[in-house]
Design a protein around this motif. Structure first.
Motif, PDB file in Angstrom:
ATOM      1  N   GLY A 112     -12.210 -19.247 -66.093  1.00 50.30           N
ATOM      2  CA  GLY A 112     -11.503 -18.850 -67.309  1.00 50.30           C
ATOM      3  C   GLY A 112     -12.432 -18.741 -68.479  1.00 50.30           C
ATOM      4  O   GLY A 112     -13.659 -18.697 -68.345  1.00 50.30           O
ATOM      5  N   ARG A 113     -11.853 -18.723 -69.664  1.00 53.61           N
ATOM      6  CA  ARG A 113     -12.630 -18.552 -70.881  1.00 53.61           C
ATOM      7  C   ARG A 113     -13.421 -19.808 -71.206  1.00 53.61           C
ATOM      8  O   ARG A 113     -13.213 -20.867 -70.627  1.00 53.61           O
ATOM      9  CB  ARG A 113     -11.700 -18.204 -72.035  1.00 53.61           C
ATOM     10  N   TYR A 119      -6.925 -24.675 -60.162  1.00 52.88           N
ATOM     11  CA  TYR A 119      -8.106 -23.933 -59.713  1.00 52.88           C
ATOM     12  C   TYR A 119      -8.547 -24.545 -58.390  1.00 52.88           C
ATOM     13  O   TYR A 119      -9.267 -25.542 -58.371  1.00 52.88           O
ATOM     14  CB  TYR A 119      -9.250 -24.041 -60.724  1.00 52.88           C
ATOM     15  N   CYS A 146     -11.510 -24.682 -73.775  1.00 57.63           N
ATOM     16  CA  CYS A 146     -10.526 -25.300 -72.897  1.00 57.63           C
ATOM     17  C   CYS A 146      -9.092 -25.109 -73.386  1.00 57.63           C
ATOM     18  O   CYS A 146      -8.158 -25.157 -72.584  1.00 57.63           O
ATOM     19  CB  CYS A 146     -10.826 -26.783 -72.688  1.00 57.63           C
ATOM     20  N   ASP A 164      -7.808 -22.390 -74.248  1.00 62.38           N
ATOM     21  CA  ASP A 164      -7.351 -21.120 -73.682  1.00 62.38           C
ATOM     22  C   ASP A 164      -6.986 -21.241 -72.201  1.00 62.38           C
ATOM     23  O   ASP A 164      -6.548 -20.263 -71.604  1.00 62.38           O
ATOM     24  CB  ASP A 164      -8.443 -20.052 -73.844  1.00 62.38           C
ATOM     25  N   ARG A 165      -7.210 -22.389 -71.626  1.00 62.20           N
ATOM     26  CA  ARG A 165      -6.844 -22.590 -70.217  1.00 62.20           C
ATOM     27  C   ARG A 165      -6.132 -23.937 -70.055  1.00 62.20           C
ATOM     28  O   ARG A 165      -6.503 -24.750 -69.215  1.00 62.20           O
ATOM     29  CB  ARG A 165      -8.075 -22.517 -69.309  1.00 62.20           C
ATOM     30  N   ILE A 184      -3.779 -26.602 -68.752  1.00 64.80           N
ATOM     31  CA  ILE A 184      -3.370 -26.758 -67.356  1.00 64.80           C
ATOM     32  C   ILE A 184      -2.146 -27.662 -67.280  1.00 64.80           C
ATOM     33  O   ILE A 184      -2.111 -28.723 -67.899  1.00 64.80           O
ATOM     34  CB  ILE A 184      -4.521 -27.349 -66.521  1.00 64.80           C
TER      35      ILE A 184
END
Length: 325
Positions: A201-202, A59, A205, A207-208, A210
């Motif tokens: 994002g959602r 990001y 954490c 769900d994202r 990295i």
């Protein structure tokens, strides 16, 4: 001279004074706790640099700026928020067993949850976004601050280890947590605001997750281990004190007279007088001779190891005295 009877009030006073005295002694356990405590800000800052680098590769600052622009422009857009915990992963290998129970190495996504909040989970095996709070880290790190508060006890989790939940434990845990604060107040707010980033994002954490490198991942695993070692050092130090206090309380319970308790205190290095105990006013058989009990408790301590220079100096002094004699 009339001997003063040792009542429960005097026992409690001497025990409380002895607890303070034991906490101030320069033992190996206390040294390890102090040394690891001095490293905590640095290890958290270093781990945060790694985590921030991973997040910002994914990001970017430009992405964050655009996301804020869209969120501020449209009422129905909610896509960015600050957070302090992340799922990081790398593509590696892991062992599996086939139908014949033979070991085989297969490609796998290696992932863990990393929480930078003050009460964040420090268990390296746990991978849940809903992991338990590790309050013990904050208690160990801000122990002096909590000790200075009348209704707080930073050692309560250690003292209550293995016991069921009870009002005594709840009282001090609630007081500790209230004083340290969280996202809205106290040391928790200051800490959590230091270690947080804007994420797109959602809300959750997991769900994202990295991507990172294996070296970055292992660095962060080691960071969690170092935090855990600090908590364990706090536990080991306090447990050594509790073990000694158990012996002291047994001795105090068996003494009939105040002078016996005073003798025990003096033998253990705490210089107090009967007048002092009586002035600050707020049975059974003698179990231990005060000197014997003191020697026993002294033997439970792991004193600081002498340096090579100190050992050499003592040896030279011994040889000198020996030649003179």
């Amino acid at each position: 001279m009339t001997r003063i009877r040792l009542n429960q009030e005097y026992r409690n006073k001497i025990a409380n004074r002895m607890r303070v005295h034991l906490e101030q002694e320069d033992t190996i356990e206390k040294q390890k706790y102090d040394n690891l405590k001095a490293d905590q800000i640095e290890i958290n800052d270093n781990a945060w640099k790694i985590a921030k680098g991973i997040v910002r590769r994914h990001y970017t600052e430009d992405d964050v700026e655009k996301a804020y622009y869209l969120q501020n422009k449209f009422e129905n857009v909610s896509t960015i928020a600050k957070d302090s915990c992340f799922h990081f992963h790398y593509e590696g290998l892991k062992e599996e067993r086939d139908y014949d129970n033979n070991v085989k190495i297969v490609p796998s996504t290696i992932e863990k949850h990393f929480d930078f909040r003050l009460n964040g989970d420090i268990d390296t095996e746990n991978n849940s976004s809903y992991s338990r709070d590790d309050r013990g880290y904050g208690y160990a790190l801000f122990r002096d601050e909590l000790k200075a508060q009348d209704n707080c006890n930073p050692d309560i989790l250690i003292e209550q280890e293995g016991k069921d939940s009870n009002p005594h434990r709840t009282k001090y845990v609630d007081a500790n947590n209230k004083y340290l604060g969280n996202d809205d107040s106290g040391y928790g707010k200051e800490w959590n605001e230091k270690y947080q980033l804007d994420l797109i994002g959602r809300e959750y954490c997991r769900d994202r997750s990295i991507a990172c490198t294996e070296d970055e991942y292992m660095f962060l695993i080691d960071w969690k281990k170092q935090k855990n070692q600090f908590v364990m050092a706090h536990q080991k130090w306090i447990k050594s004190i509790l073990d000694q206090m158990k012996e002291i309380k047994i001795g105090l319970k068996g003494y009939k007279y105040l002078d016996e308790a005073i003798e025990l205190s003096n033998e253990l290095g705490l210089a107090i007088t009967d007048a002092e105990i009586v002035r600050t006013n707020s049975t059974g058989l003698t179990i231990y001779n005060p000197k014997n009990l003191a020697d026993r408790i002294k033997g439970m301590k792991n004193k600081r190891e002498k340096t090579r220079e100190e050992k050499i100096a003592e040896r030279l002094l011994y040889e000198k005295q020996k030649s003179v004699n």
